[in-house]
Design an enzyme around this catalytic site. Structure first.
Site, short mmCIF file in Angstrom:
data_model
loop_
_atom_site.label_atom_id
_atom_site.label_comp_id
_atom_site.label_asym_id
_atom_site.label_seq_id
_atom_site.Cartn_x
_atom_site.Cartn_y
_atom_site.Cartn_z
N HIS A 107 0.98 -1.22 0.06
CA HIS A 107 0.07 -0.01 0.01
C HIS A 107 0.72 1.10 -0.10
O HIS A 107 1.97 1.28 0.60
CB HIS A 107 -0.89 0.20 1.29
CG HIS A 107 -1.62 -1.22 1.40
ND1 HIS A 107 -2.59 -1.76 0.60
CD2 HIS A 107 -1.75 -2.04 2.52
CE1 HIS A 107 -3.13 -2.88 1.16
NE2 HIS A 107 -2.59 -3.11 2.22
N GLU A 124 -1.39 -0.05 8.42
CA GLU A 124 -2.50 -1.24 8.94
C GLU A 124 -1.75 -2.16 10.08
O GLU A 124 -0.38 -1.98 10.08
CB GLU A 124 -2.95 -2.15 7.91
CG GLU A 124 -2.21 -2.98 7.17
CD GLU A 124 -2.84 -3.45 5.81
OE1 GLU A 124 -3.82 -3.05 5.36
OE2 GLU A 124 -2.11 -4.44 5.28
N HIS A 182 3.34 -7.55 1.79
CA HIS A 182 2.79 -8.55 2.61
C HIS A 182 1.95 -9.41 2.03
O HIS A 182 1.63 -9.06 0.72
CB HIS A 182 2.11 -7.71 3.77
CG HIS A 182 1.23 -6.84 3.37
ND1 HIS A 182 1.46 -5.57 3.05
CD2 HIS A 182 -0.31 -7.04 3.46
CE1 HIS A 182 0.12 -4.77 2.62
NE2 HIS A 182 -0.89 -5.56 2.85
N ARG A 202 -1.21 -4.66 -6.10
CA ARG A 202 -0.81 -6.32 -6.13
C ARG A 202 0.32 -6.51 -7.20
O ARG A 202 0.38 -6.10 -8.44
CB ARG A 202 -2.09 -6.97 -7.02
CG ARG A 202 -3.10 -7.35 -6.14
CD ARG A 202 -3.95 -8.56 -6.93
NE ARG A 202 -5.47 -8.36 -6.48
CZ ARG A 202 -6.20 -7.74 -7.19
NH1 ARG A 202 -6.10 -7.66 -8.33
NH2 ARG A 202 -7.73 -7.68 -6.65
#
Length: 328
Positions: A107, A124, A182, A202
């Site tokens: 991200h 996150e 991740h 992605r």
């Protein structure tokens, strides 16, 4: 009836995913039997009109979170939070059920997200609610890598070879700052607390096809731009649980997350925190008593405590675990 703000529960928004399963419907009583492969439930969110949590309790029932924010402003989210974010609700809580592995992804940070006209980047954290034996996730690299190296690895699938993997079990906590690569592995059911953004790049997806038989889109160029090459090592968060006193898990400029294990009633003083609080029941069953009223939260449920509330009492029916999130 007084029109003061009170703890708010929202209707979860179910998301179908190619890697999703049935557990979120079973465990957390979500009532959309016709939807298969539920990968995520978005439990507290207000990022656009389709993804805007609806209140399901009290006099504000059927109102949307974005509407409450416009009306109640700092009383709802805290004056400092409102001053900084305005009518943008800055956090999002979701549950993730990975029946299959998720794509290898990254991200962007706020700066890069703003360049792409997105409201925010995405830092996150994950709290593992349940994990099947042998469940793993990947986060960060085993060694420093360059964009050139990764470009080739994304195309030949060898990117997995440089990712650091972690065995996971219930109660594990991971912090994933924006820019860290991740991937959640098969068999993980987790709570994710994140910045309110849905920007995911992605890098690699195991040559997998979507529900319509198409290869899922990759964003290799964007990923290589978003990766923080300096901060390449993943971080599992170590903590020592304590009963009836909070334990800090994560403190960063985007959110603070604490763990509260309780086995007896506890006065919950929240006046000093100039922020809304998201209280998630990770396990157990807790009654919140406030202003002569009460509500219960149980496994997998999140309640939002408005910033203007000063205190309430938490009464666990059994030994229970709460995850507390706010903005400092």
């Amino acid at each position: 009836m007084s029109m003061k703000l009170y703890p708010l529960k929202f209707k979860p928004i179910l998301m179908q995913k190619v890697w999703g399963g049935e557990r979120l419907k079973q465990y957390y009583r979500h009532d959309k039997p016709e939807m298969s492969k539920v990968g995520e439930t978005w439990d507290v969110v207000a990022i656009d009109e389709d993804r805007d949590s609806e209140v399901i309790n009290g006099f504000l029932e059927e109102n949307r979170l974005s509407e409450l924010l416009e009306v109640y402003m700092g009383d709802l989210v805290g004056d400092a939070v409102y001053e900084k974010y305005g009518n943008y609700f800055p956090l999002m809580v979701k549950l993730i059920d990975a029946t299959d592995r998720l794509s290898v992804q990254v991200h962007p940070n706020d700066e890069l997200a703003h360049e792409h006209a997105e409201p925010a980047g995405k830092t996150e954290m994950w709290y593992v609610m349940k994990a099947e034996p042998g469940a793993q996730l990947m986060m960060g690299f085993k060694r420093p890598v360059s964009a050139e190296e990764l470009h080739d690895m994304c195309h030949d699938g060898s990117v997995e070879d440089v990712l650091q993997s972690y065995d996971v079990k219930a109660g594990d906590v991971f912090f994933i700052p924006a820019g860290m690569v991740h991937a959640i592995g098969k068999g993980c059911l987790m709570l994710e607390i994140q910045q309110a953004s849905d920007v995911t790049y992605r890098m690699y997806d195991y040559m997998r096809k979507d529900i319509n038989g198409q290869y899922r889109q990759l964003h290799v160029h964007e990923s290589l731009e978003a990766i923080d090459y300096e901060n390449w090592q993943g971080r599992k968060v170590g903590y020592e649980p304590k009963t009836n006193e909070p334990v800090t898990l994560i403190e960063c400029d985007k959110f603070t997350v604490n763990l509260i294990d309780i086995d007896k009633p506890k006065e919950y003083e929240v006046a000093a925190i100039d922020s809304f609080i998201l209280l998630t029941c990770a396990e157990g069953h807790v009654t919140l008593q406030f202003d002569g009223d009460y509500m219960t939260i149980t496994d997998g449920e999140t309640v939002m405590i408005p910033a203007e509330m000063a205190s309430l009492v938490l009464v666990p029916t059994v030994k229970s675990r709460l995850i507390e999130t706010y903005i400092q």
